[in-house]
Every structure is written in structure tokens, then in C-alpha cells.
Design a protein around this motif. Sequence first.
Motif, PDB file in Angstrom:
ATOM      1  N   GLU A 170      54.091  61.750  36.614  1.00  0.00           N
ATOM      2  CA  GLU A 170      52.664  61.207  36.730  1.00  0.00           C
ATOM      3  C   GLU A 170      52.445  59.677  37.104  1.00  0.00           C
ATOM      4  OE1 GLU A 170      51.712  62.967  33.021  1.00  0.00           O
ATOM      5  OE2 GLU A 170      52.020  60.995  31.965  1.00  0.00           O
ATOM      6  N   SER A 176      46.129  60.200  36.993  1.00  0.00           N
ATOM      7  CA  SER A 176      47.579  60.414  36.815  1.00  0.00           C
ATOM      8  C   SER A 176      48.265  61.331  37.830  1.00  0.00           C
ATOM      9  CB  SER A 176      47.643  61.012  35.414  1.00  0.00           C
ATOM     10  OG  SER A 176      47.576  62.367  35.438  1.00  0.00           O
TER      11      SER A 176
ATOM     12  N   ARG B  95      42.696  63.796  30.096  1.00  0.00           N
ATOM     13  CA  ARG B  95      43.214  62.744  30.669  1.00  0.00           C
ATOM     14  C   ARG B  95      42.384  61.940  31.910  1.00  0.00           C
ATOM     15  NH1 ARG B  95      49.017  63.192  32.576  1.00  0.00           N
ATOM     16  NH2 ARG B  95      49.465  65.178  31.375  1.00  0.00           N
TER      17      ARG B  95
END
Lengths: 388, 342
Positions: A170, A176, B95
Motif C-alpha cells: 500500500e 493508499s 482509510r
Amino acid sequence: DADPLITEVQDWASAFGDPVDATPYGMPIHYESHVVRRNVEWLTESPVSSINFTPIHALEGTITPQGCAFERHHSGAIELAKQDYRLMISGLVERPLVFTYEDLTRFPRTITTAFCECAANGGMEWGGAQLEGCQFTQGMIHNMEYTGVPLRLLLEEAGVKPEGKWVYAEGADASSNGRSMPLEKAMDDVLVAFFANGEALRKEHGYPVRLVVPGFEGNMWVKWLRRIGVYDRAVESREETSKYTDLMPDGRARKWTWVMDAKSVITSPSPQAPIRHGKGPLVITGLAWSGHGKVARVDVSLDGGVNWVEARLTGDVKSKALTRFHLDLDWDGSEMFLQSRAVDETGYVQPTKNQLREIRGLNNVYHNNGIQTWWVRADGEVENVEIA
Amino acid sequence: EPLGLGRAALPEEIAAWDVAVLPDGTGLPDGSGDVFTGDEVFAEKCASCHGDFAEGIDNWPVLAGGQGSLTNRRPVKTIGSYWPHLSTVWDYIHRSMPFGAAQTVTADETYAITAFLLYSNGIVEDDFELSQTNFKDIVLPNAEGFYPDDRPGTEYPHFSVAPCMQGCREPVKVTKRAVELKVTPTDPDGKPAGTLPDLRVGAAAGQAATEETAAETEQPDPEPAVEATAETAAADPALIEEGAKVFKKCQACHKVGEGAKNATGPALNGIVDGAAGSVEGFRYSKPMQAAAEGGLVWSHEALAEFLADPKGYMKGTKMSFAGLKKPEEIEAVIAYLASVGG
């Protein structure tokens, strides 16, 4: 009449040119200002999660200069200093580790030349010919010479546990862009790279460190590499489920379609590189590549695939890297339907677009490695067409 | 044999970075959230792109619906119709969302948003609460819709036959011409963008023509220029150009210039020194409406403060942008907005 460029003394033959250091880091001469990346604005909603295209119609040889190599970001190109760089190896390892940039420079290095192709290269052409020019139809590709550390060495430094079967990479950016790959690939030819074409990676290519995954689709080449996690199975992140999976006609989808199959394209003549010099000697040039290894042969057809002749592979042929081919022709000035067809060392022959559609239908988007047809008109102008 | 390079990763460092959630829920933190809360959080943090009902605004992803569409000519790939694992939804929101302000959604908020998306896709009822404990019980409708790459069996044998070289097919007929679609970016002369220059036209002639055009555009009529001097004395072309680059970060949501329309965010024509919350047809957040009623004007200073930290400046703004970190970027983008937005 005598050519005044020859008979008259030109300024450049009399006066000074630029001194050294006029440009401490040089840019291409302004006459080449058309040789730049371009995007297609209607493709995406935002330029920070978007793609542009390498001007392959204007390049020769096999190495793509970093400054015009296509960019794909999922959340914009970030600025990450070498001093702030950290790489973590975690998960199913004996010793979870953190490396600084300097640590990486102390591992034994290797050099690999590899093509990086977006899985969506040619995706807009699935339903039919759409865009005028190989920059737009095949330009989600670049080819660089990378220097870096084999990922294998970093994994061995951390010690992969026996149950570790997958590696998840990542990036440090907001997206990411995590991708999983089998441990065998990670231990084989994957590189943790910090140089490209002899200099530091450019920001847009993942400065200071990116993953190089030869033969595999571009989104797995994680930029701004931040973490390598070792797992007993695939993480199945967004980029390997919702995106970069290939929808088939029965409504199910292929996943883990990592390898980029053999493909080729004639880069000149092409819609952005028409023939202006008229009939007579003509150089046909193009690129071929295969994620399975070396290109073994490239055939070229002038009549849309009725008859084929073998082109010349020029320069070194490298595995999983771009290969340049040429066909030197005495053009009679009549129209042509130019096609190229790559054959790789496994015996795989680049298929036609229709052969792919027969198996995959029209909703596939990714992995379009079908044969491209350029319709060269008698006046030398070139069009992107599909033929029956 | 290890080289002894690097250092041990500390537990708190691993916890900070090793946040991946696997399909079986491994990696999920403690927490929970219900559909009702998720609806509220979604409206605040996600709806500006994905729509109040997860239907997607403009070309932003549609997150709900589409079941049964995967064999259609225009399949709609959503969490309900396409995504195989709920873990992926949770992981990605946690995320990478909201776009432009990643890693600002708490674990509980992520559970709540995920619960709301399940509800939007008709997978759970409106009284549902998602937690680390019941996560594994949820199976997405398309969980079985994927299979590993089978090209080696289904394609490679077909495509590994020695190719024909002579008389391989009937003469060709053109069936599709890209030129008819007119979707390729073009150069000013109408040719495909990046078409190579004609080398038979002398460089000197070509160069002179280019310089002439450049001169024309760079130096408009001297008289209006004098008139405009007072007004645009502060307009620095380099700064404006820099601002145009910075504005790329804003373009995802904002349009500016001639004919600019509202998108995810309001059109920005007249924003510098203009009244806040006043663009017709845009649905502002409640705090922005209140500020507008209170007479907020986007002065240079106010705009600079807002752009540095949107959510700090105005709690509850729909603008899901983390802010511009560098003061010089803020100055540049304001100069750009002032120059193009009138």
C-alpha cells in the motif's frame, strides 16, 4: 532554387548559442512542446483521481522519459521527502521492521527495465473505435529502467512465516491503493525502486520509492510505497474487487487478472502522426510487449489482416519490457489498413478485438489487448477504425 | 542471512499503519454504528459527492442499487450489486474517505456509514446496528460473483495457434470510425491533440507565425490596458498561473469561469469579495446558510482562513477538503479565482 538555409549564413552559424547552465536541469527544446502527456477530460470527474496518456506517437526507441510517462493517481501525486520516508514490513513475519530511505540504499541493488501498463489501457475502445490517436488508445503505458532493491531481500530481512502466502502493498497517499499479490511473485522479480532512467523517480511516479511489478497491471505498482503486509490470503481491497476486476457476459467477474497479455501498436503512421512526405520510402514503427516474457515476433499487415509480413525487432528484446519494431516500406501512395500483431515467447498471438469480445462481451473495460487498425488514406491522413 | 538493516516496528506503529480489514473481518477495531446515525454522518461527509441516497452525483460513484444489472449493456456496479465483501467497504471508507480528507472518519462513524449503505442497498432493515461482532453475519449479494483469472484455460489455448500469414480473410470493410464520435481532444486547428508538426513548413516561418500569435495574445490593445492598470495592478500573472495549478485540487467539486455551473460544490464566479452562501441553486450546509444570513463576505482574509482549514473555520461545512497547507498556495488560488471568476 538553391536553399537559403544552405547558401546564406544563418544566425546559429555565426552568433553564440546558450551558455552552459542556461538550464541547470534541461527541458526538451521548445520545438518539441507538442510531445507531452495529455488527458481526456470527460473520462473522470476529478483530475486528482484520473489518468493521462504517454505521447507514444511522438517517441522512438523503448525508454519512456519520465517527464512524459503517463500518470495515474487515485488521490493526487503527493510530495514525500526522502527524510520523511518510512517503509514498514508487517503481518506474518518473524521481525516486523521499519526502513528509512537510507536503509533501503544499503541493500544490494538490481536493475530492471519493465513496461508499466494500466489495466484500462484501451478500455474506451471496448465498444468500438472512439479516440483518434495511439496516445489516447494505447498510451496508458511507459517503459523505464529501474534501479532498486528486490522485494525478496526486504522480505527475507523480516523473515516470512510459513503461513505467509500473500503480500499486500500500500501507498502513503490518501488513496493508499492497496493491492495483494501472491508471495511467489513478490519473491520473484518485484523491485522496490528508487531510480528510474538513471535519476530519482519523479513525484508523479511515486518519489521517493515505488513498487515495480514486471508484467503485472500498473495499479499494482504501488507508488509512495509505505507498507508491505504479509498475509495468509488476499486482502481483497477496493482496487482488487470493486475496480480492476473484469465483468464477463454471464454477470460474473474475473478477479486477480494481473498479467498484461501480449500486445502491439503501430505508433507511426497513426492519427497524430500522418504521412506528409507522400509515396516512396516509409518507415512504419511501433511498440510490442508481453507480461509473460519476451516478444518473439511482430507481424504487420497493410490490408487489414488479409496478408502479413514479419517486422524487424530493433535493438535488444527484453522480457516484460517494451520492444521496438520497424517495417521499411516503399509506399505506393494507396490507402492502407495498418495492423500489427505481437507473438510472445509463450506462443501467444495478439488477438483481434472481436476475438476478445466473443469471449468477454462488451462490459469488460480492462485488459483490451486487441489488434489496432489504422486507416491510412491516400493523402497520408490516418484514422482509428474498426473493420469487418 | 539478514543484514541487520532497519529497526523493529513498534506495536503502536503497526497499529497506526496496519489497518487492513480482511474479508472475514480480521483487522476490524471495536465499535458499532446504526443506520440512523449512518444516515446523518453520510449526509454530512459523503452526500456532497455520492448523493443523499447514495445515488451518486455527476460521475461520482453510485453506491446503492444496480442489483441484477451486471449482464446489462450498462451495468451499475455498487456495493449492493457488485462488491463481494463488506470488509472492503469498511476498509475503504475508513482509510480513504471522504475524498480530499482521508482518515478523518472514526471507527464508530465507519460502522454507521457502512450500516447506512447496507440499508440503502436493501440488505438490512432501518433499525440495524453494525458492530465488530455481527460483521461476519453480513453476506453481500454478489459475494459469489467472482472467480480467479481463468485466461490460461479459456483464452490462451485459442490465442496460441500459429498465425495465418497469407490470404487470411476477406477484404476489409470499415464498420466504425472514431472520427465520427468527435470525443478526441483536439488542437486549435481541429486535428487530434498532439498531431506532429508539418516538417515541410519552414521552422522560421512556423516560428514567426507562432510568435505573432503570441504577441497578439500577450499584448492586447494598449489603451484598455492602461485603463485597467489601476484595477489589476495587484494581479500577478505568475501568481495567477500558479493558482490555476493549485485549483486543480478544487476542480473535483468546483467550476469557475465562463459558463461555470454548480457541481458537487457551488460555481465560484465572483467568490472573492462576494457574499457567502449566495450562489443560486446550490444547497449549502446549515452553518453556511447561517453565515450567509449573518452577512459573511468572502474577503481575501476570510477566504484565506477558510481555505487553510475549512472545517476548523466553519464546523459542519459540506466542503470535505482538508485545506491548503501552504500560505503561498492560498494566495495563488485566491488570485486565480479573482482573475477568472470576475
